[in-house]
Design a protein around this motif. Structure first.
Motif, PDB file in Angstrom:
ATOM      1  N   ALA A  33       1.108  -1.007  -0.021  1.00 37.87           N
ATOM      2  CA  ALA A  33      -0.036  -0.316   0.157  1.00 37.87           C
ATOM      3  C   ALA A  33       1.148   1.495  -0.474  1.00 37.87           C
ATOM      4  O   ALA A  33       0.407   2.249  -0.691  1.00 37.87           O
ATOM      5  N   MET A  34       2.145   1.365   1.072  1.00 34.76           N
ATOM      6  CA  MET A  34       3.139   2.350   0.857  1.00 34.76           C
ATOM      7  C   MET A  34       3.448   2.686  -0.567  1.00 34.76           C
ATOM      8  O   MET A  34       3.932   3.822  -1.024  1.00 34.76           O
ATOM      9  N   VAL A  35       3.905   1.464  -1.300  1.00 35.58           N
ATOM     10  CA  VAL A  35       5.337   1.613  -1.971  1.00 35.58           C
ATOM     11  C   VAL A  35       3.474   2.318  -3.141  1.00 35.58           C
ATOM     12  O   VAL A  35       3.730   2.653  -4.139  1.00 35.58           O
ATOM     13  N   PHE A  36       2.546   1.480  -3.741  1.00 29.76           N
ATOM     14  CA  PHE A  36       1.033   1.619  -4.773  1.00 29.76           C
ATOM     15  C   PHE A  36       0.710   3.123  -4.407  1.00 29.76           C
ATOM     16  O   PHE A  36       0.197   3.252  -5.176  1.00 29.76           O
ATOM     17  N   GLY A  37       0.193   3.097  -3.224  1.00 25.31           N
ATOM     18  CA  GLY A  37      -0.803   3.304  -2.836  1.00 25.31           C
ATOM     19  C   GLY A  37      -0.841   4.842  -3.041  1.00 25.31           C
ATOM     20  O   GLY A  37      -1.504   5.552  -3.754  1.00 25.31           O
ATOM     21  N   GLY A  38       0.454   5.727  -3.601  1.00 27.34           N
ATOM     22  CA  GLY A  38       0.380   7.405  -3.918  1.00 27.34           C
ATOM     23  C   GLY A  38       0.777   7.571  -5.383  1.00 27.34           C
ATOM     24  O   GLY A  38      -0.082   8.434  -5.617  1.00 27.34           O
ATOM     25  N   VAL A  39       0.683   6.191  -5.904  1.00 30.78           N
ATOM     26  CA  VAL A  39      -0.154   6.676  -6.936  1.00 30.78           C
ATOM     27  C   VAL A  39      -1.816   6.459  -7.303  1.00 30.78           C
ATOM     28  O   VAL A  39      -1.528   6.819  -8.501  1.00 30.78           O
ATOM     29  N   PRO A  85      10.263   0.139   1.176  1.00 27.88           N
ATOM     30  CA  PRO A  85       9.256   0.189   0.343  1.00 27.88           C
ATOM     31  C   PRO A  85       9.378   1.916   0.587  1.00 27.88           C
ATOM     32  O   PRO A  85       8.482   2.378  -0.574  1.00 27.88           O
ATOM     33  N   LEU A  86       9.607   2.871   1.134  1.00 27.03           N
ATOM     34  CA  LEU A  86       9.663   4.564   1.201  1.00 27.03           C
ATOM     35  C   LEU A  86      10.744   4.447   0.101  1.00 27.03           C
ATOM     36  O   LEU A  86       9.857   5.508  -0.575  1.00 27.03           O
ATOM     37  N   LEU A  87      11.192   4.357   0.507  1.00 24.42           N
ATOM     38  CA  LEU A  87      11.952   4.531  -1.104  1.00 24.42           C
ATOM     39  C   LEU A  87      11.858   4.019  -3.170  1.00 24.42           C
ATOM     40  O   LEU A  87      11.574   4.784  -3.525  1.00 24.42           O
ATOM     41  N   LEU A  88      10.930   2.873  -2.411  1.00 24.78           N
ATOM     42  CA  LEU A  88      10.848   2.061  -3.908  1.00 24.78           C
ATOM     43  C   LEU A  88       9.184   3.303  -4.806  1.00 24.78           C
ATOM     44  O   LEU A  88       9.419   3.412  -5.403  1.00 24.78           O
ATOM     45  N   GLN A  89       8.796   3.662  -3.013  1.00 28.46           N
ATOM     46  CA  GLN A  89       7.857   4.425  -3.941  1.00 28.46           C
ATOM     47  C   GLN A  89       8.073   5.688  -4.626  1.00 28.46           C
ATOM     48  O   GLN A  89       7.191   6.276  -4.914  1.00 28.46           O
TER      49      GLN A  89
END
Length: 280
Positions: A33-39, A85-89
């Motif tokens: 959710a952290m990785v893909f939720g932002g987009v 995950p924050l880096l990949l996000q």
């Protein structure tokens, strides 16, 4: 909190063998959710722009803010490692913003070409040549045209130049704790200002027409989840404080949606602006 409560009940009822797998699944789900939720919030906005071929309601300064914030966040990772995950996000968000910029630039240029064709049919070639605005690139160094270029490649060049300069400065200053912490603060504070360009664009238009309300609702839910994620996982303090600020800005935009829908405003009178003054 909820996760710990559920797991404690399962342990009390003799379901200890399920605790570890479920805990792992919850952890994976939160990370995804952290990785893909932002987009996700930008999907309805992207589809709206592509469907209507009109990008006037969306401010590309949102893309600028997110590009700067996520580039700085990646550089911050080299000085102070945080969760992957924050880096990949950040990497995925940069790609998403470039795609948004590409679409908005193509739509704007297409609309301008359509206007020129209509004008050409009603004027001779000499008049049309005078009325056609000059092409701009970021190499002009004209602040009036900054982030209002006619080609997507100009935006890419600008992003690469910013990345190169800030990356070199970061490389030279990685041994300074003050610099690294300041870099981290600038990264999350810039991201916290994400909604400000859209907030101002709505105020200028006295309307939220053209802006995807679904996008803002997803901003709000995503930022709320993200802030809780920061707090629970004890992320650096800068992340949590600026996450809360971001939620407040999202709420302000939602208040604009309510106010302008219930109390429509008379559009402010404007003189004809060049394409460079529009929100792309």
């Amino acid at each position: 909190m909820l996760r710990d409560f559920i797991l404690s009940i399962m342990e009390a009822d003799g379901w200890e063998w399920l605790v570890a797998p479920i805990q792992q699944l919850i952890s994976w789900g939160a990370s995804a959710a952290m990785v893909f939720g932002g987009v996700v919030p930008y999907i309805p906005q992207y589809r709206d722009i592509k469907r209507t071929q009109n990008a006037e309601g969306f401010s590309t300064y949102v893309c600028l803010v997110l590009l700067v914030a996520n580039i700085l966040r990646i550089l911050f990772w080299f000085g102070r490692r945080f969760e992957s995950p924050l880096l990949l996000q950040s990497v995925i968000m940069i790609i998403t913003m470039l795609l948004m910029l590409k679409l908005c630039t193509e739509v704007r240029v297409t609309n301008e070409l359509n206007i020129k064709r209509r004008s050409f049919s009603a004027a001779d070639s000499k008049d049309e040549e005078i009325k056609t605005p000059p092409k701009r690139s970021f190499l002009d160094f004209d602040l009036n045209y900054f982030w209002h270029w006619n080609k997507f490649t100009d935006y890419v060049q600008c992003v690469l130049a910013f990345t190169g300069v800030t990356g070199y400065i970061t490389y030279l200053s990685l041994d300074s704790i003050i610099f690294v912490e300041t870099l981290g603060f600038l990264a999350v504070f810039t991201e916290a200002m994400l909604g400000i360009p859209q907030l101002y664009r709505n105020y200028q238009n006295r309307s939220t027409e053209g802006m995807s309300v679904k996008m803002v609702l997803m901003w709000t839910s995503g930022d709320s989840f993200k802030t809780m994620y920061f707090l629970i996982n004890q992320a650096p303090l800068q992340f949590s404080v600026c996450g809360l600020l971001q939620v407040f800005v999202d709420m302000a935009i939602l208040l604009q949606v309510y106010f302008y829908s219930c109390y429509p405003q008379k559009p402010a009178s404007h003189t004809t602006h060049p394409a460079s003054t529009k929100a792309l």
